[in-house]
Scaffold this motif. Structure first.
Motif, PDB file in Angstrom:
ATOM      1  N   GLY A 399       0.777  -1.258   0.044  1.00 22.27           N
ATOM      2  CA  GLY A 399       0.124   0.180   0.071  1.00 22.27           C
ATOM      3  C   GLY A 399       0.677   1.251  -0.077  1.00 22.27           C
ATOM      4  N   ALA A 400       0.648   2.129  -0.877  1.00 14.76           N
ATOM      5  CA  ALA A 400       1.490   3.365  -1.098  1.00 14.76           C
ATOM      6  C   ALA A 400       0.458   4.552  -0.621  1.00 14.76           C
ATOM      7  CB  ALA A 400       1.888   3.493  -2.508  1.00 14.76           C
ATOM      8  N   GLY A 401      -0.143   4.410   0.369  1.00 15.82           N
ATOM      9  CA  GLY A 401      -0.995   5.720   0.878  1.00 15.82           C
ATOM     10  C   GLY A 401       0.126   6.369   1.768  1.00 15.82           C
ATOM     11  N   PRO A 402      -0.501   7.158   2.461  1.00  8.61           N
ATOM     12  CA  PRO A 402       0.481   8.076   3.545  1.00  8.61           C
ATOM     13  C   PRO A 402       1.131   7.033   4.705  1.00  8.61           C
ATOM     14  CG  PRO A 402      -1.611   8.598   3.941  1.00  8.61           C
ATOM     15  CD  PRO A 402      -1.777   7.916   2.632  1.00  8.61           C
ATOM     16  N   ALA A 403       0.492   6.231   5.215  1.00  8.25           N
ATOM     17  CA  ALA A 403       1.169   5.182   5.960  1.00  8.25           C
ATOM     18  C   ALA A 403       2.281   4.149   5.450  1.00  8.25           C
ATOM     19  CB  ALA A 403       0.359   4.328   6.786  1.00  8.25           C
ATOM     20  N   ARG A 426      -0.943   4.912  -9.149  1.00  9.59           N
ATOM     21  CA  ARG A 426      -0.572   5.938  -8.759  1.00  9.59           C
ATOM     22  C   ARG A 426      -0.304   5.860  -7.130  1.00  9.59           C
ATOM     23  NH1 ARG A 426      -5.004   6.904  -5.704  1.00  9.59           N
ATOM     24  NH2 ARG A 426      -7.050   6.541  -6.703  1.00  9.59           N
ATOM     25  N   LEU A 427       0.460   6.892  -6.731  1.00  8.20           N
ATOM     26  CA  LEU A 427       0.652   6.983  -5.143  1.00  8.20           C
ATOM     27  C   LEU A 427      -0.598   7.700  -4.320  1.00  8.20           C
ATOM     28  CD1 LEU A 427       4.449   7.586  -5.105  1.00  8.20           C
ATOM     29  CD2 LEU A 427       3.370   5.314  -5.030  1.00  8.20           C
ATOM     30  N   GLY A 428      -0.587   7.463  -3.127  1.00  8.16           N
ATOM     31  CA  GLY A 428      -1.272   8.373  -2.182  1.00  8.16           C
ATOM     32  C   GLY A 428      -2.498   8.145  -1.746  1.00  8.16           C
ATOM     33  N   GLY A 429      -3.029   6.861  -2.136  1.00  8.05           N
ATOM     34  CA  GLY A 429      -4.298   6.280  -1.368  1.00  8.05           C
ATOM     35  C   GLY A 429      -5.284   7.357  -1.113  1.00  8.05           C
ATOM     36  N   GLN A 430      -5.853   7.316  -0.006  1.00 11.13           N
ATOM     37  CA  GLN A 430      -6.836   8.168   0.279  1.00 11.13           C
ATOM     38  C   GLN A 430      -6.464   9.538   0.293  1.00 11.13           C
ATOM     39  OE1 GLN A 430     -10.128   7.221   0.869  1.00 11.13           O
ATOM     40  NE2 GLN A 430      -9.762   5.378   0.676  1.00 11.13           N
ATOM     41  N   VAL A 431      -5.142  10.186   0.572  1.00 12.46           N
ATOM     42  CA  VAL A 431      -4.774  11.401   0.161  1.00 12.46           C
ATOM     43  C   VAL A 431      -4.827  11.872  -0.920  1.00 12.46           C
ATOM     44  CG1 VAL A 431      -2.687  12.769   0.688  1.00 12.46           C
ATOM     45  CG2 VAL A 431      -3.321  11.314   2.520  1.00 12.46           C
ATOM     46  N   PHE A 481       4.724  -5.112   6.161  1.00 12.17           N
ATOM     47  CA  PHE A 481       3.898  -3.947   6.703  1.00 12.17           C
ATOM     48  C   PHE A 481       2.601  -3.919   5.520  1.00 12.17           C
ATOM     49  CE2 PHE A 481       7.153  -0.810   8.814  1.00 12.17           C
ATOM     50  CZ  PHE A 481       7.592  -1.956   9.450  1.00 12.17           C
ATOM     51  N   VAL A 482       1.660  -4.055   6.369  1.00 12.25           N
ATOM     52  CA  VAL A 482       0.148  -4.003   5.539  1.00 12.25           C
ATOM     53  C   VAL A 482      -0.469  -2.551   5.798  1.00 12.25           C
ATOM     54  CG1 VAL A 482      -2.102  -4.960   5.231  1.00 12.25           C
ATOM     55  CG2 VAL A 482      -0.087  -6.280   5.968  1.00 12.25           C
ATOM     56  N   ALA A 483      -0.294  -1.769   4.742  1.00  9.04           N
ATOM     57  CA  ALA A 483      -0.830  -0.494   4.554  1.00  9.04           C
ATOM     58  C   ALA A 483      -1.919  -0.413   3.645  1.00  9.04           C
ATOM     59  CB  ALA A 483       0.003   0.509   4.406  1.00  9.04           C
ATOM     60  N   THR A 484      -2.854  -1.350   3.641  1.00 11.47           N
ATOM     61  CA  THR A 484      -3.902  -1.391   2.315  1.00 11.47           C
ATOM     62  C   THR A 484      -4.801  -0.441   2.457  1.00 11.47           C
ATOM     63  OG1 THR A 484      -4.731  -3.250   3.582  1.00 11.47           O
ATOM     64  CG2 THR A 484      -3.342  -3.854   1.898  1.00 11.47           C
ATOM     65  N   GLY A 485      -4.934   0.234   3.194  1.00  6.94           N
ATOM     66  CA  GLY A 485      -6.021   1.571   3.343  1.00  6.94           C
ATOM     67  C   GLY A 485      -7.375   1.028   3.529  1.00  6.94           C
ATOM     68  N   SER A 486      -8.198   1.555   2.941  1.00  6.82           N
ATOM     69  CA  SER A 486     -10.020   1.276   3.254  1.00  6.82           C
ATOM     70  C   SER A 486     -10.716   1.405   2.083  1.00  6.82           C
ATOM     71  CB  SER A 486     -10.129   1.953   4.598  1.00  6.82           C
ATOM     72  OG  SER A 486     -10.302   3.506   4.126  1.00  6.82           O
ATOM     73  N   THR A 487     -11.757   0.918   2.131  1.00  7.81           N
ATOM     74  CA  THR A 487     -12.926   0.961   1.085  1.00  7.81           C
ATOM     75  C   THR A 487     -14.162   1.624   1.679  1.00  7.81           C
ATOM     76  OG1 THR A 487     -13.618  -1.179   1.517  1.00  7.81           O
ATOM     77  CG2 THR A 487     -11.768  -0.778  -0.042  1.00  7.81           C
ATOM     78  N   PRO A 488     -15.030   2.195   0.800  1.00 12.85           N
ATOM     79  CA  PRO A 488     -15.989   2.927   1.223  1.00 12.85           C
ATOM     80  C   PRO A 488     -17.131   1.589   1.925  1.00 12.85           C
ATOM     81  CG  PRO A 488     -15.647   3.719  -0.721  1.00 12.85           C
ATOM     82  CD  PRO A 488     -14.621   2.456  -0.607  1.00 12.85           C
TER      83      PRO A 488
END
Length: 656
Positions: A399-403, A426-431, A481-488
């Motif tokens: 996961g390539a969000g902020p975390a 792309r990078l960034g995830g939710q950000v 490291f698991v930084a898979t973010g979230s889904t709605p």
């Protein structure tokens, strides 16, 4: 490069090595009782080490019995505080920077219970419409006593070895309450005309000068414009022309420099701006003062870029470029600019997490910065001082969000070999998504910073790549490291969420679904929902927002809510709080009112459901079962905001 920005200039007898000024900002770091703490020393020392020319402390209390802003604020009303201030001055001087200590009293903007008083002192008994504290008009004896407290505080600051004192008359605090006709309704010699309203400020300056002498620099801070038009009272308060006269008055009183800001608590967004305010939006204020005086002017205006700062100095609009949050986000701002590494600056994204956390701070959850986890914790965490014992061991970061990006950065600094997997292109995830609504472009600066740092550190990033268990195993990782973010969240209990005209905010924000000239229902008015509504409205849609809670924007920090609502209001976006979504049946959207349990329905072309997010538990559990050393970060650990994501990424990497 930046010839003006990094030239020296005097403020009175003090030579400031460059034109960068970290202006005052509360930080909730003082020890109990108001003593300068080791955290304070590390915090301000980091900004001095980072090359800031003049470091101004948070507002320090001249009266701990009636003038505290919070219970972790530096106090200067007794000689017992001098040793701590001296340690702070010595630390700042170690790096060649200058230290100025700001002194103030909050007046009607303080909290009575924090001070243990029945009512707060002020020019008049005009209650602040933000903090709503009982307020009383100061007697002449109280005024005389307060003038003496300011003077004694300045004497202690000089004795401690600081280089200057700043008298805080801005942002609607006590001195400003006397200066402004909005808060000063007195009929004696301290109220009425301009000269009378300025008398309190003038007496303080005279008393301070008598204590510190002619050669010790005295700076005065004031609001050049209170911007009462932001609260529908354009004829109230101080306006720019008044502010220019205040600047001229203060110069005549003999201060050595002017620190020009704006706003009061009622117009707080003009003092501590949320993301909707552009860089330089209020530069006319300090520039107008500078054109009218002959002493140096420090100015603030959401200044983030060295190029813009240099331009302001070159054009003669300022003598010193001030910011608090820019240096909070990156203490090395000045050194990076001076060395031609402006692209490495971690810019403040104006999210106001600092202000929100300060207003709710306590010893367990102190003030923080979304993009800089180390801010306020410099005595505990500094990336370059972390153990460099990674020994080239591979860590898979999913996961390539902020975390994930922050974890990869810290891992690389420590000598690990992070490999980042990102299923998107792309990078960034939710950000990345958060940067898409109107006026949110600054949010993407965090991703720009992380991307640049990972490139310099040589971190491998695999875009468009699912992090399958077998693929990760090929790396033989030391840790995962698991930084898979979230889904709605799309609750199965609500019928019709699978309809063709039902969308998530993600689909709107990333452009997968593009709507125009449609009648759109947005369900949910959290920050994502309300900003998505703003974007849809800007794209030419007729938008209506529904919210189950009693009010629009439940749980949102009020400054951010006011900011976005001020832009939505002219677009005629209808708002329906107290409406629970029941069902979507084609174009019919059914709700139940939460106060009367009435069934109501509306017709819409499209529906956007913004009911929060949740981690992808199934995929995360599969990873956890396949590897021994697994850490969860960001939304994969607990759904939250940018600050939480950056924190979990940093700590996981620092503690590995």
């Amino acid at each position: 490069m930046y010839e003006n920005l990094f030239s020296s200039k005097n403020i009175g007898a003090m030579t400031v090595p460059n034109r960068t000024v970290m202006t005052a900002m509360g930080n909730y770091l003082a020890d109990e009782g108001g003593y300068v703490s080791e955290k304070d020393i590390a915090f301000y020392g980091a900004r001095a080490k980072g090359g800031t020319g003049l470091v101004i402390t948070e507002c320090t209390a001249v009266d701990s019995k009636s003038g505290l802003g919070n219970d972790r604020e530096i106090v200067v009303d007794d000689d017992k505080y001098i040793p701590g201030l001296k340690k702070l001055a010595d630390e700042v001087h170690k790096y060649g920077s200058k230290l100025c200590v700001q002194i103030y009293h909050p007046g009607r903007q303080g909290i009575a219970v924090v001070n243990g008083v029945e009512s707060m002192k002020s020019a008049s008994a005009t209650e602040c419409q933000i903090v709503h504290q009982p307020t009383h008009e100061m007697t002449k004896d109280e005024i005389k006593e307060m003038v003496g407290k300011f003077a004694s505080a300045a004497r202690r600051i000089k004795e401690a070895g600081a280089d200057a004192v700043e008298i805080h008359g801005a942002h609607g605090y006590l001195i400003g309450q006397f200066s402004s006709p909005y808060t000063n309704k007195r009929t004696d010699e301290y109220g009425g005309n301009f000269e009378n309203r300025m008398r309190f400020f003038g007496e303080i300056i005279d008393a301070v000068r008598a204590e510190v002498g002619a050669d010790f620099p005295v700076i005065a801070r004031f609001s050049v414009d209170e911007h009462m038009e932001y609260v529908g009272q354009p004829d109230e308060g101080l306006h720019l022309a008044d502010g220019v006269e205040i600047g001229k008055y203060l110069e005549a009183k003999g201060v050595d420099a002017l620190d020009v800001s704006s706003g009061i608590y009622e117009t707080m967004n003009t003092a501590w701006e949320p993301v909707g305010f552009d860089q330089g939006w209020k530069i006319e204020g300090p520039a107008s003062v500078k054109a009218a005086v002959n002493i140096p002017v420090i100015g603030v205006a959401v200044i983030r870029d060295p190029e813009y700062a240099e331009e302001l100095l070159k054009d003669g609009k300022l003598d010193f470029v001030g910011s608090a949050r820019a240096f909070y986000a990156d203490p090395e701002w000045a050194n990076k600019a001076k060395c031609g590494k402006a692209c490495d600056i971690r810019k403040c994204i104006s999210c106001l997490y600092c202000m929100e956390s300060l207003m709710s701070a306590n010893s367990e959850t102190p003030m923080g910065c979304s993009v800089n986890f180390e801010a306020g914790k410099e005595n505990q965490y500094q990336a370059e001082e972390l153990p460099k014992n990674g020994a080239g061991r591979t860590v898979a970061v999913i996961g390539a969000g902020p975390a994930g990006l922050e974890a990869a950065r810290i891992l690389a600094i420590r000598g690990f070999k992070p490999v980042v997997f990102e299923k998107q292109s792309r990078l960034g995830g939710q950000v990345y998504l958060a940067s898409k609504p109107p006026k949110k472009e600054k949010t993407a600066w965090l991703i720009d910073y992380e991307k640049g740092q990972l490139e310099k550190l040589g971190v491998e990033i695999r875009l468009n790549t699912e992090a399958a268990v077998e693929t990760i195993k090929e790396l033989k990782p030391y840790a995962v490291f698991v930084a898979t973010g979230s889904t709605p969240v799309m609750p199965k209990s609500i019928k019709g969420l699978d309809g063709k005209n039902v969308h998530t905010p993600v689909e709107i924000l990333d452009g997968t679904v593009k709507l125009s000239n449609k009648k759109v229902c947005v369900v949910g008015s959290g920050m994502t929902g309300i900003e998505t509504a703003e974007l849809l409205s800007e794209q030419g849609n007729d938008v209506t927002v529904f919210e189950m809670a009693d009010d629009i924007g439940p749980g949102l920090f009020f400054q951010n809510l006011v900011d976005v609502m001020s832009r939505i209001a002219p677009k005629n976006v209808a708002m329906y709080p107290k409406h629970r979504l029941v069902e979507i049946d084609g174009n019919k959207v059914a709700f139940e009112t939460t106060d009367t349990n009435e069934a109501v329905s509306f017709e819409f072309d499209e529906v956007v459901v913004s009911l929060g997010v949740a981690a992808n538990k199934a995929a995360n559990e599969e990873i956890a079962a396949a590897f021994d050393n697994v850490r969860f970060l960001g939304d994969a650990l607990s759904t939250g905001r940018i600050a939480a994501a950056v924190q979990t990424g940093y700590l996981a990497a620092a503690e590995l």
